[in-house]
Scaffold this motif. Sequence first.
Motif, short mmCIF file in Angstrom:
data_model
loop_
_atom_site.label_atom_id
_atom_site.label_comp_id
_atom_site.label_asym_id
_atom_site.label_seq_id
_atom_site.Cartn_x
_atom_site.Cartn_y
_atom_site.Cartn_z
N ALA A 167 -61.72 75.66 -51.91
CA ALA A 167 -61.48 77.10 -51.87
C ALA A 167 -61.04 77.68 -53.21
N THR A 168 -60.40 76.89 -54.04
CA THR A 168 -59.90 77.39 -55.32
C THR A 168 -60.90 77.22 -56.45
N LEU A 169 -62.03 76.58 -56.19
CA LEU A 169 -63.03 76.34 -57.23
C LEU A 169 -64.06 77.45 -57.28
N SER A 170 -64.53 77.75 -58.48
CA SER A 170 -65.62 78.72 -58.63
C SER A 170 -66.94 78.03 -58.27
N SER A 171 -67.96 78.83 -58.03
CA SER A 171 -69.26 78.23 -57.73
C SER A 171 -69.77 77.42 -58.92
N ALA A 172 -69.46 77.87 -60.14
CA ALA A 172 -69.87 77.12 -61.33
C ALA A 172 -69.18 75.75 -61.37
N ASP A 173 -67.91 75.71 -61.02
CA ASP A 173 -67.18 74.43 -60.99
C ASP A 173 -67.76 73.49 -59.93
N ILE A 174 -68.11 74.02 -58.79
CA ILE A 174 -68.69 73.21 -57.71
C ILE A 174 -70.06 72.69 -58.13
N MET A 175 -70.86 73.55 -58.75
CA MET A 175 -72.19 73.12 -59.22
C MET A 175 -72.06 72.02 -60.27
N THR A 176 -71.15 72.19 -61.22
CA THR A 176 -70.93 71.19 -62.26
C THR A 176 -70.49 69.86 -61.65
N ALA A 177 -69.58 69.93 -60.69
CA ALA A 177 -69.10 68.71 -60.04
C ALA A 177 -70.22 68.02 -59.28
N LEU A 178 -71.02 68.77 -58.53
CA LEU A 178 -72.12 68.17 -57.77
C LEU A 178 -73.14 67.52 -58.70
N GLN A 179 -73.43 68.17 -59.82
CA GLN A 179 -74.37 67.59 -60.77
C GLN A 179 -73.80 66.30 -61.37
N ALA A 180 -72.51 66.29 -61.66
CA ALA A 180 -71.87 65.08 -62.21
C ALA A 180 -71.83 63.96 -61.17
N PHE A 181 -71.56 64.29 -59.92
CA PHE A 181 -71.59 63.27 -58.86
C PHE A 181 -73.00 62.70 -58.73
N ARG A 182 -74.00 63.59 -58.76
CA ARG A 182 -75.39 63.15 -58.61
C ARG A 182 -75.80 62.23 -59.76
N ALA A 183 -75.34 62.54 -60.97
CA ALA A 183 -75.65 61.72 -62.15
C ALA A 183 -74.74 60.50 -62.25
N GLU A 184 -73.78 60.42 -61.34
CA GLU A 184 -72.79 59.33 -61.31
C GLU A 184 -71.98 59.25 -62.60
N THR A 185 -71.70 60.42 -63.19
CA THR A 185 -70.84 60.49 -64.37
C THR A 185 -69.42 60.90 -63.98
N ARG A 186 -69.23 61.22 -62.72
CA ARG A 186 -67.91 61.53 -62.18
C ARG A 186 -67.67 60.55 -61.04
N SER A 187 -66.53 59.89 -61.06
CA SER A 187 -66.28 58.87 -60.04
C SER A 187 -65.97 59.49 -58.68
N SER A 188 -66.35 58.75 -57.66
CA SER A 188 -66.08 59.17 -56.29
C SER A 188 -66.29 57.99 -55.36
N THR A 189 -65.85 58.17 -54.14
CA THR A 189 -66.10 57.14 -53.15
C THR A 189 -67.35 57.47 -52.32
N VAL A 190 -67.56 58.75 -52.06
CA VAL A 190 -68.67 59.16 -51.20
C VAL A 190 -69.55 60.23 -51.84
N MET A 191 -68.98 61.09 -52.65
CA MET A 191 -69.71 62.27 -53.13
C MET A 191 -70.96 61.92 -53.95
N HIS A 192 -70.98 60.82 -54.67
CA HIS A 192 -72.19 60.50 -55.43
C HIS A 192 -73.36 60.22 -54.49
N ARG A 193 -73.08 59.65 -53.33
CA ARG A 193 -74.15 59.40 -52.35
C ARG A 193 -74.64 60.70 -51.74
N ILE A 194 -73.72 61.60 -51.46
CA ILE A 194 -74.10 62.90 -50.89
C ILE A 194 -74.88 63.72 -51.91
N ALA A 195 -74.38 63.77 -53.14
CA ALA A 195 -75.00 64.59 -54.18
C ALA A 195 -76.39 64.08 -54.56
N ARG A 196 -76.63 62.78 -54.45
CA ARG A 196 -77.95 62.24 -54.76
C ARG A 196 -79.01 62.82 -53.84
#
Length: 91
Positions: free
Chosen positions: A53-82
């Motif tokens: 809720a506190t994140l901007s859409s740009a922040d969410i987009m950047t995070a999802l792209q990083a999860f998809r590229a696996e440049t941001r660590s996560s337990t589950v989000m990289h699988r979802i973002a892929r």
Amino acid sequence: MRLLRRVLLVGVLWLPGMGAAETASVRGAALASTCVTCHGPAGHSQGAIPSLATLSSADIMTALQAFRAETRSSTVMHRIARGLDDADITA
């Protein structure tokens, strides 16, 4: 008569763009509704998972792209973002 044709032409050309925007909006809402499971209603997490809720859409987009590229660590989000393409992330 010429004016009527021009108005109709503009309307016909404008409507498909409107449909695409509405489709993206509906797709975005459907995708975002799945976030509730972990990130809480309206993006307000009650636990260790970050609130959205506190994140901007740009922040969410950047995070999802990083999860998809696996440049941001996560337990589950990289699988979802892929499973998301650029249009999904934008929506």
